[in-house]
Structures are given as C-alpha cells and as structure tokens.
Design an enzyme around this catalytic site. Structure first.
Site, PDB file in Angstrom:
ATOM      1  N   HIS A   1       0.997  -1.104  -0.062  1.00  9.14           N
ATOM      2  CA  HIS A   1      -0.193  -0.086   0.059  1.00  9.14           C
ATOM      3  C   HIS A   1       0.899   1.179   0.022  1.00  9.14           C
ATOM      4  O   HIS A   1       1.584   1.501  -0.983  1.00  9.14           O
ATOM      5  CB  HIS A   1      -0.866  -0.047   1.072  1.00  9.14           C
ATOM      6  CG  HIS A   1      -2.024   0.960   1.330  1.00  9.14           C
ATOM      7  ND1 HIS A   1      -2.376   1.534   0.211  1.00  9.14           N
ATOM      8  CD2 HIS A   1      -3.062   1.242   2.212  1.00  9.14           C
ATOM      9  CE1 HIS A   1      -3.548   2.245   0.612  1.00  9.14           C
ATOM     10  NE2 HIS A   1      -4.006   1.964   1.843  1.00  9.14           N
TER      11      HIS A   1
ATOM     12  N   HIS B   1      -1.937  -1.887 -10.260  1.00  8.68           N
ATOM     13  CA  HIS B   1      -3.100  -1.277  -9.365  1.00  8.68           C
ATOM     14  C   HIS B   1      -4.235  -2.265  -9.409  1.00  8.68           C
ATOM     15  O   HIS B   1      -4.713  -2.814 -10.317  1.00  8.68           O
ATOM     16  CB  HIS B   1      -3.569   0.102 -10.036  1.00  8.68           C
ATOM     17  CG  HIS B   1      -4.005   1.002  -8.873  1.00  8.68           C
ATOM     18  ND1 HIS B   1      -5.426   0.802  -8.567  1.00  8.68           N
ATOM     19  CD2 HIS B   1      -3.686   1.794  -8.043  1.00  8.68           C
ATOM     20  CE1 HIS B   1      -5.567   1.468  -7.555  1.00  8.68           C
ATOM     21  NE2 HIS B   1      -4.496   2.108  -7.187  1.00  8.68           N
TER      22      HIS B   1
ATOM     23  N   ASP C   1       2.800   5.994  -6.535  1.00  3.74           N
ATOM     24  CA  ASP C   1       4.133   5.617  -6.089  1.00  3.74           C
ATOM     25  C   ASP C   1       5.413   5.724  -6.533  1.00  3.74           C
ATOM     26  O   ASP C   1       6.492   5.810  -5.930  1.00  3.74           O
ATOM     27  CB  ASP C   1       4.044   4.437  -4.992  1.00  3.74           C
ATOM     28  CG  ASP C   1       2.808   4.415  -3.851  1.00  3.74           C
ATOM     29  OD1 ASP C   1       2.675   5.650  -3.575  1.00  3.74           O
ATOM     30  OD2 ASP C   1       2.035   3.713  -3.839  1.00  3.74           O
TER      31      ASP C   1
HETATM   32  C1  LIG Z   1      -1.088  -3.027  -6.364  1.00  5.47           C
HETATM   33  C2  LIG Z   1      -1.195  -4.644  -6.599  1.00  5.47           C
HETATM   34  C3  LIG Z   1      -1.370  -5.450  -5.107  1.00  5.47           C
HETATM   35  C4  LIG Z   1      -2.508  -4.795  -7.481  1.00  5.47           C
HETATM   36  O1  LIG Z   1      -2.686  -6.191  -7.497  1.00  5.47           O
HETATM   37  P1  LIG Z   1      -3.672  -6.955  -8.634  1.00  5.47           P
HETATM   38  O2  LIG Z   1      -4.173  -5.953  -9.501  1.00  5.47           O
HETATM   39  O3  LIG Z   1      -4.497  -7.583  -7.637  1.00  5.47           O
HETATM   40  O4  LIG Z   1      -2.923  -7.941  -9.167  1.00  5.47           O
HETATM   41  P2  LIG Z   1      -2.125  -9.093  -8.675  1.00  5.47           P
HETATM   42  O5  LIG Z   1      -1.162  -8.795  -7.502  1.00  5.47           O
HETATM   43  O6  LIG Z   1      -2.985 -10.172  -8.628  1.00  5.47           O
HETATM   44  O7  LIG Z   1      -1.124  -9.612  -9.930  1.00  5.47           O
HETATM   45  C5  LIG Z   1      -1.658  -9.814 -11.187  1.00  5.47           C
HETATM   46  C6  LIG Z   1      -0.439 -10.315 -12.080  1.00  5.47           C
HETATM   47  O8  LIG Z   1       0.310  -9.409 -12.229  1.00  5.47           O
HETATM   48  C7  LIG Z   1       1.760  -9.318 -11.722  1.00  5.47           C
HETATM   49  N1  LIG Z   1       1.961  -8.124 -11.097  1.00  5.47           N
HETATM   50  C8  LIG Z   1       1.233  -7.180 -10.652  1.00  5.47           C
HETATM   51  N2  LIG Z   1       1.811  -6.270 -10.152  1.00  5.47           N
HETATM   52  C9  LIG Z   1       3.143  -6.462 -10.360  1.00  5.47           C
HETATM   53  C10 LIG Z   1       4.415  -5.748 -10.282  1.00  5.47           C
HETATM   54  N3  LIG Z   1       4.322  -4.660  -9.432  1.00  5.47           N
HETATM   55  N4  LIG Z   1       5.379  -6.357 -10.476  1.00  5.47           N
HETATM   56  C11 LIG Z   1       5.466  -7.423 -11.125  1.00  5.47           C
HETATM   57  N5  LIG Z   1       4.388  -8.082 -11.365  1.00  5.47           N
HETATM   58  C12 LIG Z   1       3.139  -7.725 -11.044  1.00  5.47           C
HETATM   59  C13 LIG Z   1       1.545 -10.579 -10.664  1.00  5.47           C
HETATM   60  O9  LIG Z   1       2.669 -11.215 -10.261  1.00  5.47           O
HETATM   61  C14 LIG Z   1       0.392 -11.262 -11.487  1.00  5.47           C
HETATM   62  O10 LIG Z   1       1.078 -12.126 -12.219  1.00  5.47           O
HETATM   63  P3  LIG Z   1       0.580 -13.577 -12.552  1.00  5.47           P
HETATM   64  O11 LIG Z   1      -0.898 -13.421 -12.961  1.00  5.47           O
HETATM   65  O12 LIG Z   1       1.606 -14.204 -13.340  1.00  5.47           O
HETATM   66  O13 LIG Z   1       0.784 -14.319 -11.347  1.00  5.47           O
HETATM   67  C15 LIG Z   1      -0.015  -5.101  -7.264  1.00  5.47           C
HETATM   68  O14 LIG Z   1       0.013  -4.598  -8.564  1.00  5.47           O
HETATM   69  C16 LIG Z   1       1.275  -4.874  -6.530  1.00  5.47           C
HETATM   70  O15 LIG Z   1       1.678  -5.594  -5.656  1.00  5.47           O
HETATM   71  N6  LIG Z   1       2.064  -3.667  -6.960  1.00  5.47           N
HETATM   72  C17 LIG Z   1       3.201  -3.561  -6.315  1.00  5.47           C
HETATM   73  C18 LIG Z   1       3.014  -2.882  -5.019  1.00  5.47           C
HETATM   74  C19 LIG Z   1       2.413  -1.357  -5.287  1.00  5.47           C
HETATM   75  O16 LIG Z   1       2.858  -0.657  -6.215  1.00  5.47           O
HETATM   76  N7  LIG Z   1       1.505  -0.829  -4.305  1.00  5.47           N
HETATM   77  C20 LIG Z   1       1.077   0.365  -4.342  1.00  5.47           C
HETATM   78  C21 LIG Z   1      -0.416   0.539  -5.053  1.00  5.47           C
HETATM   79  S1  LIG Z   1      -0.956   2.279  -5.412  1.00  5.47           S
END
Ligand SMILES: CC(C)(COP(=O)(O)OP(=O)(O)OC[C@H]1O[C@@H](n2cnc3c(N)ncnc32)[C@H](O)[C@@H]1OP(=O)(O)O)[C@@H](O)C(=O)NCCC(=O)NCCS
Length: 353
Positions: free
Chosen positions: A208, A247, A298
């Site tokens: 987050h 996101h 971020d």
């Molecule tokens: C923000 C976040 C939790 C959103 O999650 P989401 O949309 O539910 O996506 P998921 O975590 O389920 O990921 C979906 C796919 O994309 C990939 N992915 C998502 N974000 C990624 C990232 N930052 N880096 C690399 N791969 C990523 C996942 O590994 C997953 O791949 P897979 O299907 O091969 O397993 C996720 O993108 C993340 O963890 N980002 C990094 C943390 C971050 O920047 N947070 C701030 C948010 S404002």
C-alpha cells in the site's frame, strides 16, 4: 454468495466522496476531476471539498493554523516525546510507527466541528513530520499552508506547488485498504482518532503506502541505466514484484502518475537527479514492454518526494499527511450510515472432528 479473494470487485459500501478507476483511469473527488483540481485548487480547498463538499478552504486553513501553532508552542514536549519513543526502541523506530503513536495520544474535543477535528490531527501529523525531518519549517505560506508546514523555509514556490499537488493526489482514493480499515473502525462507533490510527497502521505496508519507499530504494540501487536494465530483467525472471507498478482498480493508467512524473521532470536540476530519473524511466519502459504494467502514483511519487529533499522513511508519513483527509471524510460518512461492517468468511479448516 460468491467468494472474491481480497474482496476484489466486491461493492462493500456506498460513498459520495470519490470515484476511482471509471473507464479504467479516472479519479474524481465529489464529481470533480482530481487532476483538474491540482491545476486550479490548493490542498486546503480540496480538503474542504472532500470533508464537507465546499471548495472554500478558509475554515480548514484557520483550524490547521490554530492547531499547528499550538503544537509549535508545545514544540519541546512533542520533540521530547519523539526522542523518548526513539530511545525506547534502540534499533530505531520507523517514523510511521512514531506517527501512529503520536496521533494515538492526541486529544479529541467534543465541541470540534468535523473540519476542526481533522485539522487538529492533520496539524499534529505535519508537526511530527517536520520535527522528525529536523527542517526549519516555521515560516508558513498563506497559499500552500500544509505543504509549507512540511518543507524547509527556503523552499521555492515551485517546490511548494509540487508538494501541494502531491498532497491533493494522496488525499482520497475510495475504498483502498487503509480507508477501508478506517471505515471498519468507524462502523463500530469508535472515535475518529482510533479510526485514523487504523488507517496509519494499514498504510505502512509495502503493498500500500510503503510502495513509494520500496520504489525509490529500487531505483537508488542502480548506478546506471544499463545496470537498471539488467537488474529489472533478472528480478522479473525471479518472478519478483516491482514496487510502484500495477494497481488493484485502475486497469489502463493511474491518472496521478503523469502529474507527479511531470513534476519530477521539472525539478531535476543536477546530474545525480537526472541520472536517477533516466533509470526510473527505463524501469517504466521495461515494465510496460515485458508486463504491460503501468506505474502507479508511488513510483514517480517517491522520486518526487526525494527531489523535494525528504528522506525515504518520511515518504509514507507524507502520504499520511495527505490521506488523513480522505480517512476522516470516510469516517464521518460511515458514522452517518451507522452500519457495522461485518463480512462472512469461507471456512477452509478441518471438517468436524
Ligand atoms: C497493487 C497490486 C497489489 C495490485 O494487485 P492486483 O491487480 O490484484 O494484481 P495481482 O497482484 O493479482 O497481480 C496480477 C499479475 O500481475 C503481476 N504483477 C502485478 N503487479 C506487479 C508488479 N508490481 N511487478 C511485477 N508483477 C506484477 C502479478 O505477479 C500477477 O502475475 P501472475 O498472474 O503471473 O501471477 C499489485 O500490482 C502490486 O503488488 N504492486 C506492487 C505494490 C505497489 O506498487 N503498491 C501500490 C499500489 S498504489
């Protein structure tokens, strides 16, 4: 009832405060485009909009100033508290933990209006950040009041405006994890301070608010664009998540990212900063090509705060300074609705035995 891991896509409540990710990209505060608000309004006006649906920021400014000045008079006490807290934790306490503890100790007045009660918390947060930062921030700007309480006295108008925009973009974001935590606390009829403390604790995590710290640490770990290129490919090979990308709600673009990227572009003025910005843009390009993922607020947001002179461990506290407004608005809305949030769980443990 269908189970959705992480409550993705579940409508968990009603709100009139903001819409996030309509058409995969937009962000609106009470119907106004948040990006337009950064161009035409200050954080204090947007804070009033979010709390009480009025773009007149005077009441918020007055209340913030009153409480900030009170805190300044208590300077020694608050600084001593911060030093005490640090000494209790010899390995060092993250400023987010300090902030959580300091806000938790704050008093609430029954006579406060909604604006006054959140301005009190907001002033405490800003004062604590400034004390931790050890910057001389006592010269406050009339136009960019909150931003000036966080930046050193010699900050340029450009820096104040950049931080003001960052705070506007941090201010509110629908049912994100920390706001949802705040609403859960509010739904039990607990107090505002307790709800904000839930928000701070939740924002700290690296998935987050903490992502801005991790993103800049990653960018700083490379000395050259070539090193970054090699490094990111190998992290992706290891299936590591790159902080600051992707996101949970936006599917096309995070609309906040171009605004903060633009500010970084404007503020970089030396070889170190320019090189760091080039490294960031290379990571951005690789993430787009390899994973079709876009930067969230971020990624360049962390870089912007670094350009503004903040240490990495103060990035998430700055996020708190902006988001406390959104938390408070959701707190008041949830209290008004007066519905206890109490979802069900899918049992996956042993069968009856
Ligand atoms: C923000 C976040 C939790 C959103 O999650 P989401 O949309 O539910 O996506 P998921 O975590 O389920 O990921 C979906 C796919 O994309 C990939 N992915 C998502 N974000 C990624 C990232 N930052 N880096 C690399 N791969 C990523 C996942 O590994 C997953 O791949 P897979 O299907 O091969 O397993 C996720 O993108 C993340 O963890 N980002 C990094 C943390 C971050 O920047 N947070 C701030 C948010 S404002």
């Amino acid at each position: 009832m269908e189970f959705s891991p992480g409550l993705r896509g579940v409508i968990a409540g009603e709100t009139s405060i903001s819409t996030v990710g309509k058409e995969g990209t937009s962000l609106r505060y009470r119907g106004y485009d948040a990006i337009e608000l950064t161009k035409n309004n200050t954080y204090e006006e947007v804070a009033s909009l979010i709390i009480k649906d009025s773009l007149d920021g005077d009441e918020f400014k007055e209340a913030f100033l009153k409480h900030y000045n009170n805190k300044a008079l208590e300077d020694e006490t608050l600084s001593k508290n911060i030093e005490n807290l640090k000494s209790i934790h010899p390995k060092g306490m993250h400023p987010m933990d300090l902030l959580r503890t300091i806000v938790s100790g704050g008093e609430e007045m029954d006579s406060d209006t909604e604006i006054e009660s959140i301005a009190r918390i907001s002033a405490t947060v800003c004062f604590a950040i400034a004390s931790y930062h050890k910057a001389d921030t006592n010269s406050l700007s009339d136009k960019y009041l909150v931003a000036s309480s966080l930046l050193p006295n010699d900050a340029s108008d450009e820096m104040l405006e950049a931080l003001d925009d960052m705070l506007i973009l941090y201010a509110e974001h629908g049912f994100n994890a920390s706001t949802f935590a705040t609403r859960v606390t509010a739904s039990t009829r607990a107090d505002l301070t307790g709800a904000i403390v839930s928000g701070i604790a939740t924002l700290k995590g690296e998935l987050h608010g903490g992502a801005n710290e991790r993103a800049v640490e990653l960018i700083n770990s490379f000395n050259t664009v070539e090193e970054a290129e090699k490094g990111i490919y190998s992290l992706l090979d290891e299936k590591k998540k790159i902080m600051g990308f992707g996101h949970g709600v936006y599917k096309v673009q995070d609309p906040r990212s171009p605004v903060v990227k633009n500010w970084v572009d404007q503020l970089v003025d030396n070889d170190f900063s320019k090189n760091r910005f080039e490294i960031a843009k290379k990571i951005d390009q690789i993430m787009d090509e390899e994973k079709n993922l876009f930067p969230n607020v971020d990624f360049y947001g962390g870089l912007l705060l670094a350009e503004l002179g903040f240490e990495v461990d103060l990035f998430t506290p700055i996020f708190v300074a902006g988001r406390s407004i959104g938390w408070a608005a959701h707190y008041f809305e949830q209290r008004e609705q007066d519905i206890l949030i109490r979802p069900a769980a899918k049992y996956i443990g042993p069968s009856e035995r």
